[in-house]
Design a protein around this motif. Structure first.
Motif, PDB file in Angstrom:
ATOM      1  N   ASN A 535       0.899  -1.212  -0.021  1.00  0.00           N
ATOM      2  CA  ASN A 535       0.004   0.090   0.008  1.00  0.00           C
ATOM      3  C   ASN A 535       0.874   1.343   0.027  1.00  0.00           C
ATOM      4  N   GLY A 536       0.724   2.254  -1.018  1.00  0.00           N
ATOM      5  CA  GLY A 536       1.523   3.175  -1.013  1.00  0.00           C
ATOM      6  C   GLY A 536       1.039   4.297   0.027  1.00  0.00           C
ATOM      7  N   LEU A 537       0.258   4.111   0.928  1.00  0.00           N
ATOM      8  CA  LEU A 537      -0.357   5.327   1.772  1.00  0.00           C
ATOM      9  C   LEU A 537       0.074   4.819   3.145  1.00  0.00           C
ATOM     10  N   ASP A 538       0.648   3.647   3.393  1.00  0.00           N
ATOM     11  CA  ASP A 538       1.052   3.104   4.779  1.00  0.00           C
ATOM     12  C   ASP A 538       2.202   2.523   4.703  1.00  0.00           C
ATOM     13  N   TYR A 539       3.357   3.311   5.584  1.00  0.00           N
ATOM     14  CA  TYR A 539       4.753   2.845   5.648  1.00  0.00           C
ATOM     15  C   TYR A 539       5.005   1.562   6.266  1.00  0.00           C
ATOM     16  N   PRO A 540       4.251   1.159   7.361  1.00  0.00           N
ATOM     17  CA  PRO A 540       5.006   0.089   8.128  1.00  0.00           C
ATOM     18  C   PRO A 540       5.196  -1.329   7.379  1.00  0.00           C
ATOM     19  N   ASP A 541       4.187  -1.760   6.431  1.00  0.00           N
ATOM     20  CA  ASP A 541       4.292  -2.863   5.754  1.00  0.00           C
ATOM     21  C   ASP A 541       5.224  -2.757   4.649  1.00  0.00           C
ATOM     22  N   ALA A 542       5.253  -1.450   4.262  1.00  0.00           N
ATOM     23  CA  ALA A 542       6.390  -1.209   3.152  1.00  0.00           C
ATOM     24  C   ALA A 542       7.854  -1.241   3.365  1.00  0.00           C
ATOM     25  N   LEU A 543       7.920  -0.790   4.798  1.00  0.00           N
ATOM     26  CA  LEU A 543       9.234  -0.957   5.430  1.00  0.00           C
ATOM     27  C   LEU A 543       9.835  -2.508   5.350  1.00  0.00           C
ATOM     28  N   THR A 544       9.016  -3.455   5.868  1.00  0.00           N
ATOM     29  CA  THR A 544       9.678  -4.904   5.955  1.00  0.00           C
ATOM     30  C   THR A 544       9.411  -5.443   4.619  1.00  0.00           C
ATOM     31  N   ALA A 545       8.756  -4.899   3.614  1.00  0.00           N
ATOM     32  CA  ALA A 545       8.681  -5.370   2.297  1.00  0.00           C
ATOM     33  C   ALA A 545       9.959  -5.003   1.692  1.00  0.00           C
ATOM     34  N   ALA A 546      10.420  -3.812   1.488  1.00  0.00           N
ATOM     35  CA  ALA A 546      11.615  -3.413   1.052  1.00  0.00           C
ATOM     36  C   ALA A 546      12.926  -4.158   1.474  1.00  0.00           C
ATOM     37  N   ALA A 547      12.878  -4.533   2.961  1.00  0.00           N
ATOM     38  CA  ALA A 547      13.870  -5.119   3.376  1.00  0.00           C
ATOM     39  C   ALA A 547      13.918  -6.689   2.789  1.00  0.00           C
ATOM     40  N   ARG A 548      12.607  -7.399   2.690  1.00  0.00           N
ATOM     41  CA  ARG A 548      12.472  -8.571   2.061  1.00  0.00           C
ATOM     42  C   ARG A 548      12.887  -8.648   0.518  1.00  0.00           C
ATOM     43  N   ALA A 549      12.434  -7.642   0.127  1.00  0.00           N
ATOM     44  CA  ALA A 549      12.811  -7.559  -1.286  1.00  0.00           C
ATOM     45  C   ALA A 549      14.025  -7.496  -1.665  1.00  0.00           C
ATOM     46  N   GLY A 550      14.895  -6.782  -0.892  1.00  0.00           N
ATOM     47  CA  GLY A 550      16.406  -6.717  -1.187  1.00  0.00           C
ATOM     48  C   GLY A 550      16.961  -8.116  -1.332  1.00  0.00           C
ATOM     49  N   VAL A 551      16.508  -9.213  -0.430  1.00  0.00           N
ATOM     50  CA  VAL A 551      16.948 -10.479  -0.558  1.00  0.00           C
ATOM     51  C   VAL A 551      17.139 -11.227  -2.092  1.00  0.00           C
ATOM     52  N   TYR A 552      15.786 -10.720  -2.620  1.00  0.00           N
ATOM     53  CA  TYR A 552      15.661 -11.327  -4.107  1.00  0.00           C
ATOM     54  C   TYR A 552      16.035 -10.538  -5.067  1.00  0.00           C
ATOM     55  N   ASP A 553      16.569  -9.262  -4.656  1.00  0.00           N
ATOM     56  CA  ASP A 553      16.737  -8.347  -5.684  1.00  0.00           C
ATOM     57  C   ASP A 553      15.637  -8.103  -6.447  1.00  0.00           C
ATOM     58  N   ALA A 554      14.597  -7.787  -5.863  1.00  0.00           N
ATOM     59  CA  ALA A 554      13.264  -7.666  -6.502  1.00  0.00           C
ATOM     60  C   ALA A 554      12.802  -6.088  -6.347  1.00  0.00           C
ATOM     61  N   PRO A 555      12.051  -5.665  -7.356  1.00  0.00           N
ATOM     62  CA  PRO A 555      11.556  -4.285  -7.144  1.00  0.00           C
ATOM     63  C   PRO A 555      10.185  -4.214  -6.029  1.00  0.00           C
ATOM     64  N   VAL A 556       9.901  -3.126  -5.710  1.00  0.00           N
ATOM     65  CA  VAL A 556       8.754  -2.741  -4.754  1.00  0.00           C
ATOM     66  C   VAL A 556       8.095  -1.874  -5.629  1.00  0.00           C
ATOM     67  N   LEU A 557       6.689  -2.114  -5.674  1.00  0.00           N
ATOM     68  CA  LEU A 557       5.785  -1.266  -6.356  1.00  0.00           C
ATOM     69  C   LEU A 557       4.542  -0.934  -5.258  1.00  0.00           C
ATOM     70  N   LEU A 558       4.067   0.319  -5.521  1.00  0.00           N
ATOM     71  CA  LEU A 558       3.022   0.657  -4.767  1.00  0.00           C
ATOM     72  C   LEU A 558       1.604   0.725  -5.295  1.00  0.00           C
ATOM     73  N   THR A 559       0.415   0.375  -4.531  1.00  0.00           N
ATOM     74  CA  THR A 559      -0.675   0.548  -4.987  1.00  0.00           C
ATOM     75  C   THR A 559      -1.631   1.106  -4.115  1.00  0.00           C
ATOM     76  N   ARG A 560      -2.882   1.438  -4.651  1.00  0.00           N
ATOM     77  CA  ARG A 560      -3.976   1.896  -3.601  1.00  0.00           C
ATOM     78  C   ARG A 560      -4.685   0.563  -3.072  1.00  0.00           C
ATOM     79  N   SER A 561      -5.306   0.835  -1.928  1.00  0.00           N
ATOM     80  CA  SER A 561      -6.119  -0.377  -1.491  1.00  0.00           C
ATOM     81  C   SER A 561      -6.953  -1.125  -2.383  1.00  0.00           C
ATOM     82  N   ASP A 562      -7.661  -0.128  -3.171  1.00  0.00           N
ATOM     83  CA  ASP A 562      -8.866  -0.764  -3.846  1.00  0.00           C
ATOM     84  C   ASP A 562      -8.649  -0.758  -5.459  1.00  0.00           C
TER      85      ASP A 562
END
Length: 805
Positions: A535-562
């Motif tokens: 979710n592009g409007l809420d940082y906590p989930d994004a923080l851990t997603a960014a850390a985990r994405a780095g393990v797989y050299d994967a991009p992080v994209l943002l979305t709205r909830s709906d």
């Protein structure tokens, strides 16, 4: 089954000198005007071994697809194949650079100036480094232990070895007649004396059948005549040997004569072209290899280390086929036989007393490694001339081929530990079939050593004669081969280099946070393995997603909830991922959106990772890490700056990151801390972010019972402390606002995961002293600012330029 590297040999011969992989010292071959002596008359003979069975290879041990000159070869590498050029019709200007690339425009004079280090691939032992280590007082066992840590020095029975003589490539095996020369079907079989009256012998076939082989002698009148000895089977294989002299003279296609110890066998391989195979004791083979691969003037302990490495590498069957164990070129190991017979009757020896003594002193010694079975097996002992002061890693599963500083490589007489070179644009235009090259982008380095390490991937760009944009993928080795040393005095001798050109500050931005994330994802190619969506409007989930994405050299994209924003949808269509991981529960990313995301994957594969709150979600992400990690990062879940910087570090190190309240640990966090049992807890931020009591409680679940803080007086100083955990001098630098989270979140995955660099946080309207310190330490060639001018001002962007190297 090992893949043959024969296909590489011809290409190597075209562009490289025969022994260029070896330490480039003086030519140690010696010429003497004497006839070929018997084995007992050779310089510095070692004890002749009794006949032994062929060595047993460790077939179950992991084998790298390697080349002793160029290292690990990836599928699609442009090193040997023809580079594929892409023309994008309709585009007549250079597009923006790839996010995170080092960008080098065409120099005004058409010549890139290059600074680099090393000669060869830099994996395993440096031959000059071995010499320097010997001078520093290390024994050969200590030298090997340094360059191949974790291996064991063992003694094994080595027996005989089969060498494919690939330089004899005319499909005919032709040898000189000498008194005592005999012939047999295979080495060790019944021998037959050859009839008199012939000066040369050859074996050829005109049919694709072993029975079609013919043994012929050259008579005094210059005619080849069939001349099988009475009673000998008349088919291939046909082996020549000399019990009295212990060697055979082989005619090469260019008319020269090479002397080989042991037996030369004309081998049928299913076509009308025969292969010459040399069977000889391993010790005799190594006499030639050790001299070919290392100057004989090198330190005695270095020569011994070379002998052990060469023996181990040969026994692994590197480059072998069903017909031979290994070949004679640097695609396997350089092997020239015993010597060359010159037209004037002299012999140029390819063996020397110094190297022969080193081979004898290490008789049977090999390096082994426990690959996990509990039974040590032969190690793939790669080596090159010079590492440039830093080694790099081998393939997965080869824990002894490590990246580490190499202090011994800078020995005084090493001319290639550091070097300057030129890369003319015209050479790139010819190699990559581009009418006019306008730019080179370095996309990825290996992360080990100066400049961010060796160049792995690059992009050569320009225009066709008609003015259309065109580009070609280039490996670091491919760029090197555009002007290779020593074929060119001003050339490059490794893919460990940088361009001597000042970089630039570029923005990665879109119309909004979703567009900026989509633009950042351009650093990844199509058909990616996984994409993380938050979710592009809420940082906590994004923080851990960014850390985990780095393990797989994967991009992080943002979305709205709906709904999926258009920029995110376009990015997913381009990335075409096999799998999407959504971090966050249905309130953060709705079920409707996840169904749409699933349909955008190649495999209809979507995983949701979430919990009842931000702490439980972070714990759920951490559950994917195995227990026993070196550390776990703990950051505040009530504010984002410290965790922003930490996400890049956690992703880079493949370590879990958990979130906590300032004054207490949630049960989900406790459960993961207990399960992980990390060696230590690293707390991000000061006690106002994570209290001492919480830090101490978390440390109680670690194996050491300890924690340490990475903290400063404010968010910028804490970021600088975290950035200091990365090696200095890496490029590029990613800079994002410390006053909002979205751009830094996607940048953390791009920085820590894909490029192994920190995320540097800045104020929106100025460069804080801690930000300046972090950039000064990093000294990047390129700086990428995440977000538009509404996030970080153009004036602040201009203030970043002085921190470019």
């Amino acid at each position: 089954m090992r893949r043959s590297l024969l296909a590489f040999c011809t290409a190597l011969a075209l562009v490289l000198t025969p022994t260029a992989v070896a330490a480039d010292g003086e030519d140690a071959a010696t010429t003497t005007a004497v006839p070929t002596p018997s084995l007992d008359q050779q310089p510095a003979p070692d004890q002749q071994p009794a006949p032994e069975a062929a060595p047993v290879l460790d077939d179950d041990a992991p084998v790298l697809e390697v080349d002793q000159r160029h290292g690990v070869l990836a599928e699609g590498d442009d090193l040997f194949g023809t580079p594929q050029t892409v023309v994008e019709s309709g585009i007549t200007t250079l597009p923006g650079p790839q996010p995170g690339a080092e960008v080098y425009p065409r120099p005004a004079n058409g010549i890139y100036q290059v600074t680099g280090g090393g000669f060869g691939h830099g994996i395993g032992m440096s031959q000059y480094g071995a010499h320097g280590a010997g001078q520093a007082g290390l024994s050969h066992a200590q030298i090997l232990s340094f360059y191949y840590p974790g291996t064991n020095l063992e003694t094994r029975s080595t027996g005989t070895i089969r060498i494919g003589i690939t330089i004899d490539n005319d499909g005919v095996t032709r040898v000189a007649h000498r008194p005592g020369l005999v012939v047999s079907s295979t080495p060790g079989d019944t021998t037959y004396p050859l009839p008199p009256g012939y000066s040369q012998w050859r074996v050829r076939t005109t049919t694709a059948s072993a029975a079609g082989c013919t043994l012929q002698g050259l008579d005094a009148g210059g005619t080849w005549r069939t001349a099988w000895p009475s009673g000998m089977p008349q088919s291939c294989p046909v082996s020549f040997s000399s019990p009295t002299e212990g060697s055979v003279d082989l005619y090469l296609p260019n008319g020269s004569t090479r002397i080989y110890r042991g037996t030369l066998t004309a081998t049928f391989r299913g076509t009308t072209s025969l292969l010459t195979v040399n069977h000889l004791p391993m010790q005799h083979y190594l006499r030639s290899v050790t001299m070919a691969e290392m100057p004989v003037s090198f330190h005695t302990e270095a020569l011994k280390a070379q002998a052990v490495a060469a023996r181990s590498y040969a026994l692994r069957g590197a480059g072998g086929t069903a017909h031979y164990d290994t070949c004679d070129t640097t695609a396997c190991q350089a092997y020239r036989g015993m010597g060359a017979r010159n037209a004037n009757g002299t012999v140029t020896w390819y063996e020397h007393a110094n190297t022969t003594a080193a081979v004898g002193a290490t008789n049977g010694q090999v390096l082994t490694y426990d690959f996990g079975s509990g039974v040590p097996q032969l190690a793939t002992t790669m080596y090159s001339s010079s590492t440039g002061g830093h080694t790099t890693v081998g393939g997965p599963g080869h824990g002894y081929l490590v990246a580490q500083p190499d202090p011994y490589d800078t020995v005084a007489n090493n001319p290639r530990s550091s070097w300057s070179a030129q890369l003319p644009v015209r050479n790139l235009e010819q190699r990559y079939n581009i009418h006019r090259v306008e730019r080179v982008q370095i996309l990825r380095r290996d992360g080990h050593g100066e400049w961010g390490g060796r160049v792995l991937d690059a992009r050569v760009e320009g225009f066709t004669a008609g003015g259309h944009y065109t580009w070609a993928y280039a490996s670091g080795g491919g760029l090197q081969m555009s002007n290779p040393w020593p074929a060119n005095a001003n050339g490059l001798s490794s893919h460990y280099f940088t361009f001597d050109q000042r970089g630039s500050v570029e923005r990665i931005f879109g119309d909004d946070r979703y567009g900026t994330a989509a633009q950042a994802s351009r650093a990844w190619g199509t058909n990616t393995n996984v994409v993380y969506v938050v979710n592009g409007l809420d940082y906590p989930d994004a923080l851990t997603a960014a850390a985990r994405a780095g393990v797989y050299d994967a991009p992080v994209l943002l979305t709205r909830s709906d709904t999926i924003p258009g920029a995110t949808l376009s990015a997913l269509q381009r990335l075409n991922p096999a799998r999407v991981v959504v971090v966050g529960g249905p309130e953060a990313v709705s079920t409707k959106v996840t169904q749409e995301l699933r349909n955008l994957t190649r495999n209809r594969d979507l995983t949701r990772v979430g919990g009842t709150n931000r702490y439980a979600t972070a714990a759920a992400v951490a559950s994917y890490y195995p227990a026993g990690r070196a550390r776990v990062y703990l950051a505040s879940g009530e504010d984002y700056p410290d965790a922003l910087a930490g996400a890049a570090l956690a992703g880079h190190e493949s370590m879990p990151m958990l979130l906590t309240r300032q004054d207490r640990l949630d049960q989900a966090t406790i459960d993961q801390l207990s399960r992980l049992g990390a060696q230590e807890v690293v707390v991000l931020g000061g006690s106002t972010a994570v209290s001492d009591a919480v830090a101490e409680q978390a440390a109680g679940y670690s194996a050491s019972g300890t924690y340490r803080r990475l903290a400063g007086g404010d968010r910028y100083a804490t970021m600088a402390r975290i950035a200091g955990q990365f090696p200095a001098g890496r490029t590029p630098a990613y800079v994002a606002s410390a006053q909002d989270f979205p751009d830094a979140i996607v940048g953390a995955a791009l920085a820590g995961g894909l490029h192994g660099v920190p995320i540097v946080l800045t104020a929106n309207d100025r460069v804080r002293s801690a930000t300046a310190a972090a950039l000064t330490r990093q000294s990047p060639q390129a700086i990428y600012l995440l977000g538009g001018s509404g996030v970080v001002t153009d004036a602040t962007m201009e203030l970043l330029s002085p921190y470019l190297r």
